[in-house]
Design a protein around this motif. Structure first.
Motif, mmCIF file in Angstrom:
data_model
loop_
_atom_site.group_PDB
_atom_site.id
_atom_site.type_symbol
_atom_site.label_atom_id
_atom_site.label_comp_id
_atom_site.label_asym_id
_atom_site.label_seq_id
_atom_site.Cartn_x
_atom_site.Cartn_y
_atom_site.Cartn_z
ATOM 1 N N ARG A 299 89.311 67.386 4.821
ATOM 2 C CA ARG A 299 88.623 66.318 5.562
ATOM 3 C C ARG A 299 89.439 65.060 5.315
ATOM 4 O O ARG A 299 89.517 64.599 4.162
ATOM 5 C CB ARG A 299 87.198 66.088 5.042
ATOM 6 N N PRO A 300 90.039 64.489 6.380
ATOM 7 C CA PRO A 300 90.889 63.306 6.171
ATOM 8 C C PRO A 300 90.147 62.198 5.420
ATOM 9 O O PRO A 300 89.011 61.856 5.759
ATOM 10 C CB PRO A 300 91.219 62.854 7.604
ATOM 11 N N GLY A 301 90.779 61.706 4.361
ATOM 12 C CA GLY A 301 90.206 60.598 3.597
ATOM 13 C C GLY A 301 89.168 61.026 2.573
ATOM 14 O O GLY A 301 88.598 60.188 1.889
ATOM 15 N N GLU A 302 88.915 62.333 2.471
ATOM 16 C CA GLU A 302 87.865 62.779 1.540
ATOM 17 C C GLU A 302 88.409 63.812 0.542
ATOM 18 O O GLU A 302 89.462 64.400 0.766
ATOM 19 C CB GLU A 302 86.722 63.448 2.306
ATOM 20 N N VAL A 303 87.630 64.025 -0.527
ATOM 21 C CA VAL A 303 87.935 65.104 -1.460
ATOM 22 C C VAL A 303 86.790 66.110 -1.341
ATOM 23 O O VAL A 303 85.642 65.779 -1.591
ATOM 24 C CB VAL A 303 88.026 64.593 -2.913
ATOM 25 N N VAL A 304 87.112 67.328 -0.909
ATOM 26 C CA VAL A 304 86.089 68.364 -0.748
ATOM 27 C C VAL A 304 86.193 69.307 -1.948
ATOM 28 O O VAL A 304 87.289 69.797 -2.248
ATOM 29 C CB VAL A 304 86.357 69.173 0.546
ATOM 30 N N VAL A 305 85.084 69.521 -2.642
ATOM 31 C CA VAL A 305 85.102 70.515 -3.723
ATOM 32 C C VAL A 305 84.365 71.740 -3.183
ATOM 33 O O VAL A 305 83.189 71.666 -2.816
ATOM 34 C CB VAL A 305 84.440 69.985 -5.007
ATOM 35 N N THR A 306 85.077 72.861 -3.090
ATOM 36 C CA THR A 306 84.505 74.048 -2.462
ATOM 37 C C THR A 306 83.525 74.747 -3.429
ATOM 38 O O THR A 306 83.515 74.456 -4.633
ATOM 39 C CB THR A 306 85.605 75.048 -2.081
ATOM 40 N N GLY A 307 82.771 75.673 -2.883
ATOM 41 C CA GLY A 307 81.783 76.391 -3.676
ATOM 42 C C GLY A 307 82.389 77.094 -4.880
ATOM 43 O O GLY A 307 81.738 77.251 -5.921
ATOM 44 N N ASN A 308 83.659 77.519 -4.757
ATOM 45 C CA ASN A 308 84.303 78.194 -5.888
ATOM 46 C C ASN A 308 85.093 77.226 -6.768
ATOM 47 O O ASN A 308 85.939 77.642 -7.568
ATOM 48 C CB ASN A 308 85.204 79.343 -5.399
ATOM 49 N N GLY A 309 84.861 75.901 -6.587
ATOM 50 C CA GLY A 309 85.438 74.933 -7.519
ATOM 51 C C GLY A 309 86.872 74.524 -7.249
ATOM 52 O O GLY A 309 87.584 74.105 -8.162
ATOM 53 N N VAL A 310 87.306 74.615 -5.998
ATOM 54 C CA VAL A 310 88.663 74.152 -5.662
ATOM 55 C C VAL A 310 88.551 72.762 -5.032
ATOM 56 O O VAL A 310 87.742 72.545 -4.124
ATOM 57 C CB VAL A 310 89.344 75.122 -4.662
ATOM 58 N N SER A 311 89.361 71.807 -5.525
ATOM 59 C CA SER A 311 89.356 70.452 -4.941
ATOM 60 C C SER A 311 90.386 70.392 -3.820
ATOM 61 O O SER A 311 91.581 70.625 -4.061
ATOM 62 C CB SER A 311 89.721 69.409 -5.991
ATOM 63 N N VAL A 312 89.915 70.092 -2.611
ATOM 64 C CA VAL A 312 90.827 69.945 -1.472
ATOM 65 C C VAL A 312 90.897 68.448 -1.159
ATOM 66 O O VAL A 312 89.941 67.847 -0.689
ATOM 67 C CB VAL A 312 90.330 70.735 -0.245
ATOM 68 N N VAL A 313 92.053 67.854 -1.472
ATOM 69 C CA VAL A 313 92.179 66.400 -1.456
ATOM 70 C C VAL A 313 92.864 65.948 -0.163
ATOM 71 O O VAL A 313 94.019 66.289 0.092
ATOM 72 C CB VAL A 313 92.995 65.928 -2.690
ATOM 73 N N GLY A 314 92.108 65.186 0.640
ATOM 74 C CA GLY A 314 92.654 64.696 1.921
ATOM 75 C C GLY A 314 92.915 63.200 1.884
ATOM 76 O O GLY A 314 92.894 62.534 2.928
#
Ligand code: NAD
Length: 373
Positions: A299-314
């Protein structure tokens, strides 16, 4: 000539298009510089620094723009800036030419606007190449950003309490940012793998001590990707690539994606299922977030932490996180480009110069992007 610098309006933009160093040089060439109050504050340059360098600092943006002969900027002009700038002025900036709806408005205002994204990637252009100077910073900063979210060490450590394994870092897209990310992750002691569709990158990856992840290519596919920029790949290649990337991504602790195709949305390199299979605590930094992202969950401009604990840094605009040095390099790139046109008497645009012809997107009342690019 009166050269103008304004404060950037985009909230996340911390950089400034001229520094005291470049202001001094412009003045030494016999020209004047006017700067909007506060323009450099977020890049560690005060109004006093500009004034000491010889610039005039004005409180109102409209006053800065009203008499400008040449405007130096970081981000594309907004409607207010186009309205306020003197008709017929020149603009040198990033202008997002592939999807900028305001180019016709800039042409109506008779601006001679240079989009620095379109600078040819040639040896002569290197000292003016903003994409290179800024992507280099983004690659470095991406690794540091990853360490902020990664709950483990990067290097291997042998301690009395036991051994810590090194982080496994996967870099997808090995342009300027990817190469700097490899070098930075190696310096921090990570084990690094990298992948790019351009076969020429294999040697560069290996020369930095990283392992190249190789998707088998047909001769035709290799030939299509022997230029400086990547092409969109066939369905079949994308399937083979996706299988291999998936395999390596599942084993990675940190992934940094940088894959871009000029003028097109960023290619999708990592599907949701791959992220869902990564181990908890893993981190993905998606440098392509602004162009749609290389990763399904970005997600542009956001940090998404997935259900399995992975940080996806946008996080957007990584060079802006190192605003002072990013501005230093950006400003030098712009000054070198400006010097292609500045003369003692004024300013002249020679369209026989390939760098000027390739970047000039509006001129003499017309949008000329497409005709020259
Ligand atoms: P970029 O930002 O346009 O793209 C980043 C990388 O993503 C590229 O290496 C590209 O090949 C890769 N990519 C695209 N689609 C991909 C996919 N599906 N899977 C994996 N990777 C994918 O690139 P950049 O950093 O602007 O560099 C582009 C080129 O320009 C490089 O070859 C660089 O060496 C060259 N360059 C030349 C000069 C010069 O000679 N003056 C200066 C700077 C850069």
């Amino acid at each position: 000539m009166l050269i103008a610098i304004v404060a950037e309006r985009t909230a996340s933009e911390t950089r400034v298009a001229a520094t005291p160093e470049t202001v001094r040089k412009i003045i030494a060439l016999g020209h004047q510089v006017v700067v909007e109050e506060g323009a450099g504050l977020r890049a560690a340059v005060s109004d006093k620094d500009y004034a000491d360098a010889g610039a005039t600092v004005l409180a109102s943006r409209a006053d800065v723009l009203a008499n400008a002969d040449i405007l130096l900027k970081i981000r594309p002009l907004d409607v207010h800036e186009i309205d306020e700038i003197r008709a017929g002025a020149a603009v040198i900036s990033l202008l997002n030419p592939y999807s900028n709806p305001l180019l016709p408005r800039m042409a109506e205002k008779n601006l001679s606007a240079f989009a620095m994204e379109l600078l040819p990637r040639t040896t002569r252009a290197q000292s003016m190449d903003i994409l290179s100077s800024q992507n280099n910073i983004a690659g470095y900063r991406a690794v540091l950003l990853a360490t902020q979210y990664y709950p483990r060490f990067m290097p291997m450590l042998m301690t009395a309490a036991g051994t810590v394994k090194p982080a496994r870092v996967l870099i997808l897209g090995v342009g300027v940012a990817g190469l700097q990310a490899i070098a930075t992750a190696k310096r921090l002691g990570a084990v690094v793998e990298a992948f790019d569709v351009r076969p020429a990158t294999k040697e560069q990856v290996e020369s930095l001590g990283a392992k190249f992840v190789e998707v088998p290519m047909t001769d035709e596919e290799k030939a299509a990707n022997d230029g400086v920029y990547a092409r969109e790949m066939s369905e079949d290649y994308r399937r083979r690539q996706s299988e291999l990337v998936d395999k390596h991504a599942r084993q990675a602790d940190i992934i940094i994606t940088t894959a871009l195709i000029p003028g097109k949305p960023a290619p999708r390199l990592i599907e949701a299922a791959t992220v869902e299979a990564m181990r908890s605590g893993s981190v993905i930094i998606d440098l392509a977030a602004e162009s749609g992202g290389n990763v399904a969950q970005t997600r542009p401009g956001e940090v998404v932490v997935t259900g399995n604990g992975v940080s996806v840094v946008g996080t957007l605009n990584l060079p802006g996180l190192i605003a002072a040095d990013a501005s230093n390099l950006f400003a030098r790139n712009l000054l070198t480009f400006l010097q292609l046109m500045l003369t003692k008497e004024g300013f002249s645009i020679n369209l026989d110069d390939d760098l000027l012809a390739a970047t000039l997107v509006t001129h003499e009342g017309a949008v000329r992007f497409g005709a020259s690019a």
